[in-house]
Design a protein around this motif. Structure first.
Motif, mmCIF file in Angstrom:
data_model
loop_
_atom_site.group_PDB
_atom_site.id
_atom_site.type_symbol
_atom_site.label_atom_id
_atom_site.label_comp_id
_atom_site.label_asym_id
_atom_site.label_seq_id
_atom_site.Cartn_x
_atom_site.Cartn_y
_atom_site.Cartn_z
ATOM 1 N N THR A 89 48.986 78.162 11.287
ATOM 2 C CA THR A 89 47.629 77.993 11.067
ATOM 3 C C THR A 89 46.670 78.013 12.470
ATOM 4 N N SER A 90 45.570 78.406 12.178
ATOM 5 C CA SER A 90 44.819 78.756 13.349
ATOM 6 C C SER A 90 43.205 78.473 13.045
ATOM 7 N N ALA A 91 42.628 78.192 14.124
ATOM 8 C CA ALA A 91 41.138 77.675 13.845
ATOM 9 C C ALA A 91 40.489 78.772 14.993
ATOM 10 N N THR A 92 39.352 79.641 14.646
ATOM 11 C CA THR A 92 38.728 80.603 15.422
ATOM 12 C C THR A 92 37.521 80.362 15.664
ATOM 13 N N VAL A 93 36.917 80.295 16.847
ATOM 14 C CA VAL A 93 35.219 80.439 17.058
ATOM 15 C C VAL A 93 34.896 81.424 17.809
ATOM 16 N N VAL A 94 34.112 82.317 17.483
ATOM 17 C CA VAL A 94 33.614 83.461 18.401
ATOM 18 C C VAL A 94 31.973 83.497 18.550
ATOM 19 N N LEU A 95 31.751 83.383 19.738
ATOM 20 C CA LEU A 95 30.262 83.107 20.252
ATOM 21 C C LEU A 95 29.921 84.427 20.714
ATOM 22 N N ASN A 96 28.933 84.879 20.172
ATOM 23 C CA ASN A 96 28.254 86.533 20.671
ATOM 24 C C ASN A 96 26.764 86.634 20.869
ATOM 25 N N SER A 97 26.661 87.544 21.679
ATOM 26 C CA SER A 97 25.316 88.019 21.712
ATOM 27 C C SER A 97 25.129 89.507 22.070
ATOM 28 N N GLU A 98 24.206 90.256 21.396
ATOM 29 C CA GLU A 98 24.491 91.666 21.118
ATOM 30 C C GLU A 98 22.831 92.196 21.618
ATOM 31 N N TRP A 99 23.055 93.445 21.905
ATOM 32 C CA TRP A 99 21.749 94.351 22.223
ATOM 33 C C TRP A 99 20.867 93.852 23.389
ATOM 34 N N ILE A 100 21.404 93.094 24.302
ATOM 35 C CA ILE A 100 20.594 92.619 25.390
ATOM 36 C C ILE A 100 19.722 93.820 26.062
ATOM 37 N N GLY A 101 18.547 93.785 26.206
ATOM 38 C CA GLY A 101 17.871 94.575 26.861
ATOM 39 C C GLY A 101 17.480 95.952 26.196
ATOM 40 N N ASP A 102 17.816 96.059 24.881
ATOM 41 C CA ASP A 102 17.664 97.209 23.943
ATOM 42 C C ASP A 102 16.436 96.785 22.965
ATOM 43 N N ASP A 103 15.246 97.366 23.127
ATOM 44 C CA ASP A 103 14.264 97.074 22.389
ATOM 45 C C ASP A 103 14.252 98.029 21.063
ATOM 46 N N LEU A 104 15.214 99.091 20.932
ATOM 47 C CA LEU A 104 15.457 99.641 19.573
ATOM 48 C C LEU A 104 16.016 98.774 18.562
#
Length: 390
Positions: A89-104
């Protein structure tokens, strides 16, 4: 992604807990007992940090400036926390932030929960939580994601029940709530959503389904897969089918050929249209790994699979061709849609000691569009990424 205001505090708490445990061990401080230490030892902390540079030259894409543009941004920062407190068994948490500084891509720098799920595996698999659900393989070693992932990635809270069979077989059924795949299709950038719109009701029940199957009839050389998905829609259900294979030739273990095709079986009636349009996406790629290491997690859908792929293939060259069939939608709506894309690229890891992977990656991509006088519209792009898995 589900935004969480307390994500940074949670990260800080976990890091401090690990630091305190390490300090107690190094200095010989007395600890209350073996319980907390053994619990901490079963928790692993990992991360991804990627920075990118991008250059684009539009060739008359409708609504876009034809001048070249360039940008620098932080493509991704992820922090993964995995707990294996019980065997299987396993428990997984992924915290994420994307496209920092990308206006597009309108990156706002917010940290969000990208994955949070519980997994139990034996002869039977049980997975509950938010992750990319088992529709599509999305194989690729390039900087950009394949078109199949752009259009059909289904990341939602769901429950999966699967069983294992002969020939490394895996058969599963997944249930979830909502119209995530159709939302993803309309956010993919593969067609003009200013003129092509939906009128779908808000979901009220857990009545979306995915049936998925995979097996390897030729061990270590051929893997085939398929999936079927059904979501509620406006007047009729939206259903899609996915099929493909991965082939590794004998005596040429560094070469991998991946083919995946997704086709709409049924679609709701879009706003202002007189008939339903069933789109399809084809993605074909070939990659050659100059260095091959043991891979711990198969697949490319989730956080652990992408990390494992980079670690197993630290030096790889890839080529990919993709096409989008809009079933005539752009011509009828007087708009545009993507026609095809071709990409080449390579990744080289200048450090890979089993704990830290540091790499540089580059890709050249050419896209062609159709419709609204855009039969010869093309967009040339170049990407370079410097990243680290730790």
């Amino acid at each position: 992604m589900i935004a969480v205001r307390s994500a940074s505090l949670a990260c800080l708490f976990i890091v401090l807990a690990f630091a305190a445990a390490g300090r107690a061990q190094d200095t010989g401080e007395k600890r209350p007992g073996p319980g907390p230490v053994s619990w901490l030892e079963k928790i692993s902390l990992s991360g991804i940090l990627n920075a990118e540079g991008r250059w684009q030259r539009y060739g008359g894409v409708p609504g876009e400036d034809s001048k070249a543009t360039s940008d620098l941004y932080v493509r991704q920062f992820s922090l993964g926390i995995e707990a294996r407190l019980l065997q299987g068994t396993s428990a997984t948490v992924v915290l994420n932030s994307e496209w920092i500084g990308d206006d597009l891509n309108q990156g706002d720098g917010k940290v969000a929960i990208d994955e949070i799920h519980f997994d139990m595996e034996s002869w039977m698999r049980v997975m509950v939580g938010r992750q990319t659900q088992p529709f599509g393989q999305f194989a690729g070693d390039l900087v950009t994601d394949p078109m199949t992932q752009d259009a059909y990635e289904t990341k939602e809270v769901g429950a999966t029940l699967g069983i294992k069979g002969p020939w490394a077989g895996d058969l599963s059924l997944t249930i979830y709530k909502g119209m995530e795949q159709m939302d993803q299709l309309f956010q993919s950038g593969l067609f003009d959503t200013a003129k092509i719109r939906r009128q779908s009701p808000a979901p009220r029940n857990v009545d979306s389904f995915i049936g998925s199957a995979q097996m390897a009839p030729w061990a270590n050389h051929l893997t085939v897969f398929g999936a079927w998905l059904s979501e509620p829609g406006n007047g009729t259900r939206n259903t899609s089918a996915d099929a493909g294979f991965t082939f590794i030739p004998p005596r040429l273990s560094g070469l991998a050929v991946d083919l995946e095709y997704v086709h709409a079986l049924s679609r709701e009636l879009y706003a202002g249209q007189e008939r339903r349009y069933r789109e399809g996406v084809l993605s074909a790629s070939a990659s050659y790994a100059f260095v091959i290491k043991e891979r711990q997690v198969l697949g490319h859908r989730n956080y652990a699979g992408r990390r494992s792929s980079r670690s197993a293939h630290p030096f790889v060259a890839s080529a990919r061709y993709e096409s989008f069939d809009d079933d005539g939608l752009a011509a009828v709506a007087g708009s545009w849609s993507m026609k095809n894309r071709a990409s080449i690229g390579s990744r080289y890891a200048f450090r890979n000691d089993g704990r830290v992977l540091a790499f540089v990656q580059a890709e050249l991509r050419r896209s062609c569009l159709r419709g609204s006088g855009a039969a010869h519209n093309q967009n040339s792009e170049a990407y370079i990424r410097v990243g680290m898995d730790f």
